[in-house]
Design a protein around this motif. Sequence first.
Motif, PDB file in Angstrom:
ATOM      1  N   ALA A   1     -10.398   3.108   7.867  1.00 45.58           N
ATOM      2  CA  ALA A   1     -10.082   4.467   7.922  1.00 45.58           C
ATOM      3  C   ALA A   1     -10.237   5.273   6.610  1.00 45.58           C
ATOM      4  CB  ALA A   1      -8.697   4.776   8.259  1.00 45.58           C
ATOM      5  N   LYS A   2      -9.962   4.629   5.425  1.00 44.88           N
ATOM      6  CA  LYS A   2      -9.965   5.317   4.159  1.00 44.88           C
ATOM      7  C   LYS A   2     -11.409   5.444   3.635  1.00 44.88           C
ATOM      8  CE  LYS A   2      -8.394   3.146   0.397  1.00 44.88           C
ATOM      9  NZ  LYS A   2      -7.488   2.643  -0.441  1.00 44.88           N
ATOM     10  N   ASN A   3     -12.180   4.498   4.020  1.00 48.18           N
ATOM     11  CA  ASN A   3     -13.755   4.484   3.356  1.00 48.18           C
ATOM     12  C   ASN A   3     -14.450   5.303   4.538  1.00 48.18           C
ATOM     13  OD1 ASN A   3     -13.046   3.210   1.280  1.00 48.18           O
ATOM     14  ND2 ASN A   3     -13.392   1.183   2.517  1.00 48.18           N
ATOM     15  N   ASP A   4     -13.699   6.027   5.711  1.00 47.05           N
ATOM     16  CA  ASP A   4     -14.472   6.867   6.659  1.00 47.05           C
ATOM     17  C   ASP A   4     -15.620   6.326   7.232  1.00 47.05           C
ATOM     18  OD1 ASP A   4     -13.319   9.215   5.515  1.00 47.05           O
ATOM     19  OD2 ASP A   4     -14.658   9.413   3.752  1.00 47.05           O
TER      20      ASP A   4
ATOM     21  N   ASP B   1       0.569   4.249  -0.098  1.00 48.56           N
ATOM     22  CA  ASP B   1       0.069   5.567   0.434  1.00 48.56           C
ATOM     23  C   ASP B   1      -0.065   5.369   2.086  1.00 48.56           C
ATOM     24  OD1 ASP B   1      -0.483   6.872  -1.922  1.00 48.56           O
ATOM     25  OD2 ASP B   1      -2.366   6.197  -1.794  1.00 48.56           O
ATOM     26  N   ALA B   2       0.156   4.103   2.414  1.00 47.59           N
ATOM     27  CA  ALA B   2      -0.001   3.807   3.963  1.00 47.59           C
ATOM     28  C   ALA B   2       1.356   4.105   4.384  1.00 47.59           C
ATOM     29  CB  ALA B   2      -0.353   2.076   4.293  1.00 47.59           C
TER      30      ALA B   2
ATOM     31  N   GLN C   1      -4.709   6.988  12.209  1.00 47.10           N
ATOM     32  CA  GLN C   1      -6.395   6.959  11.972  1.00 47.10           C
ATOM     33  C   GLN C   1      -6.907   5.535  12.393  1.00 47.10           C
ATOM     34  OE1 GLN C   1      -4.128   8.738   9.720  1.00 47.10           O
ATOM     35  NE2 GLN C   1      -5.034  10.201  11.108  1.00 47.10           N
TER      36      GLN C   1
ATOM     37  N   LYS D   1      -4.920  -4.358   7.065  1.00 45.70           N
ATOM     38  CA  LYS D   1      -5.638  -3.914   5.920  1.00 45.70           C
ATOM     39  C   LYS D   1      -7.152  -3.786   6.149  1.00 45.70           C
ATOM     40  CE  LYS D   1      -6.942  -5.310   1.324  1.00 45.70           C
ATOM     41  NZ  LYS D   1      -7.282  -3.914   0.970  1.00 45.70           N
TER      42      LYS D   1
ATOM     43  N   GLU E   1       0.877  -1.288  -0.060  1.00 50.11           N
ATOM     44  CA  GLU E   1       0.089  -0.079  -0.068  1.00 50.11           C
ATOM     45  C   GLU E   1       0.895   1.220  -0.036  1.00 50.11           C
ATOM     46  OE1 GLU E   1      -3.060   0.221  -0.145  1.00 50.11           O
ATOM     47  OE2 GLU E   1      -4.084  -1.836   0.394  1.00 50.11           O
TER      48      GLU E   1
ATOM     49  N   TYR F   1      -6.928  -0.205   8.004  1.00 50.28           N
ATOM     50  CA  TYR F   1      -6.755   0.706   6.913  1.00 50.28           C
ATOM     51  C   TYR F   1      -7.906   1.164   5.860  1.00 50.28           C
ATOM     52  CZ  TYR F   1      -4.235   2.884   2.659  1.00 50.28           C
ATOM     53  OH  TYR F   1      -3.806   3.580   1.599  1.00 50.28           O
ATOM     54  N   ASP F   2      -8.380   0.038   5.469  1.00 50.58           N
ATOM     55  CA  ASP F   2      -9.599   0.421   4.725  1.00 50.58           C
ATOM     56  C   ASP F   2     -10.914   0.825   5.467  1.00 50.58           C
ATOM     57  OD1 ASP F   2      -8.477  -0.741   2.732  1.00 50.58           O
ATOM     58  OD2 ASP F   2      -9.929  -3.061   2.652  1.00 50.58           O
TER      59      ASP F   2
END
Lengths: 358, 358
Positions: free
Chosen positions: A314-317, A23-24, A90, A308, A21, A311-312
Amino acid sequence: MGGDHGPSVTIPAALSFVNREPDAELILIGLEDVLRAELKKHHADTHPRLSIVHASEQVTMDDPLEVALRRKKDSSMRVAIEQVKSGNAQAAVSAGNTGALMAVARYVLKTMSGVDRPAICSIMPNQKNGPTYMLDLGANVDCEPHHLHQFAIMGSVLVSAMENIERPTIGLLNVGTEDIKGNEVVKATGKLLQLDHERGALNFFGNVEGNDIFKGTTDLVVCDGFTGNVTLKAVEGVARFFADTVRTEFKRTPLTMLSALLGRGALTAIKNRLSPSRYNGASLLGLRGLVFKSHGGADAYSFEWAIKRAYDAAKNDVLPHISTLIAELMPRNTETPEVATAPAIVSSAAGLVAGSTI
Amino acid sequence: MGGDHGPSVTIPAALSFVNREPDAELILIGLEDVLRAELKKHHADTHPRLSIVHASEQVTMDDPLEVALRRKKDSSMRVAIEQVKSGNAQAAVSAGNTGALMAVARYVLKTMSGVDRPAICSIMPNQKNGPTYMLDLGANVDCEPHHLHQFAIMGSVLVSAMENIERPTIGLLNVGTEDIKGNEVVKATGKLLQLDHERGALNFFGNVEGNDIFKGTTDLVVCDGFTGNVTLKAVEGVARFFADTVRTEFKRTPLTMLSALLGRGALTAIKNRLSPSRYNGASLLGLRGLVFKSHGGADAYSFEWAIKRAYDAAKNDVLPHISTLIAELMPRNTETPEVATAPAIVSSAAGLVAGSTI
């Protein structure tokens, strides 16, 4: 630092994850020397997207909640959650003691506005070869209908974000599928969910039974933490019974051993279908921050899946989406002041199927 | 007449049973012509210890309780239970609809003095290669501590009589083993059972978790009917998932098929350990008569075990023993008049593991 294997599992998982990833960024929390030595082993002690925050203590699997909460203020678990609290991170991922993790997360992050009680949402494999999300798995043993209602809302947002399903189906765990079935709490919950369904806010399927978890009848299964915990531990018990029986019987004679050798592909496939590594990572929902729990026995591949998932989420709010839907569907509760409740008494209920070895 | 296969299973089972037990007499209830024809097939239409009582109707698996209770007054299920009521028979065995069986049994036989609610006690295989008895499995979805207390007393007597164990160990199903764990009902129940333990009346082990059912930690596991039903159906669901996965994976390639052929002994042994036929026959406890429920999908060998369990329960005086222990341990309740409560709303939760095919 957590889990049965510590940094020898978490560091390779972290490395593999950041390399996959681009960007992570990951912050590794724990004994700096130990973590740095493990990174060096993998020639990654200067990785630009990996940093270390030192924490001098660790919560063990046997530590009472008291110890995790009051004594070990510099535990890796607590420092990780404080990173989320401060906004440095996050989401937090831990393979440690579930009860301690929930108690510390609740103490440090506090409960989200409009949510009465945080819950633990885990993932089970199902016969449709997909995941069945299920909550609560042990944080809340005495539930009222509005608690189960909140679990449904939080779980629905999580499934939607993680599985990219616009309107996940929600099943209410019960002793039968008809509306008249169940205890008083479940019947009242069914009415609340039906109202949300009728106004298009939630996709309530209706009652589901224990076997529907594994049939994959709905994307999400909602239950109180007592039923959820007992059910999942029973399932874990059967899985272990099954695994031990398979192992014993195939070792009994030269012929069965030959059979196991020839059928190794089948046996591995069976294991992977029933305890899929990609379903590692239970969510602690209803907090003012994202916290994920990996199974303690996870290997590096499986622990990477827990990272993961965090991370998902956090990324998907996931957090703001839960907050919005709670405010929309439970308007009366959003003004409720934060009540200081006793810390959640939970056991390590997360990722049970994922953790059983076959 | 009952179950998935009807007289083609029940008659051979009955024949084999009376031939094995020289003191046993069986009354076959149902359509006389059909039963007589089936007996003739086995050259046993004049067996001295087999008689037929005609019943013109049958309760189907889909019949609502209303129909079983109010409409089909000449059903084989009802007539069988009336044989127990009249004293013609010492126990009834049925492979029919569990909910209907409990409702009809409760209506015809009435609840035993001192017992508030009948319960269903089933048997699970465990890793010690013995049985774990468990109740309640679905008759009582909202339980108070004194209900669970009564379940423990009744179950303990049953295990003692059936397994010839003087003081069976009793586990209280919970989310953790410590006394402070659990919901309010379970915590209060734990105190009641602890008192009985201290005065030597019951052998209370303490709290057990879901996986302890299959570990065989205690001889008996006590829980409310909601938790019991959901847990057992989840276990059934996992068992089916296992079975289907094993079947699929071993059929995938010529090599895995060869492996399955060579390992046939192991696969059969696995099936027998996880779904043992000898554990067929759940008990409806707390009624003024003995009623046993066979799994609907039972074959003749397995149905014979259900008959044998009913026979053993009658021979070992399970009813008077329950009555005595209830009177001893719940003295205040023995004078309670029989209250006309709503019929139990249950699903077919009995013998779930026994019924799953691998």
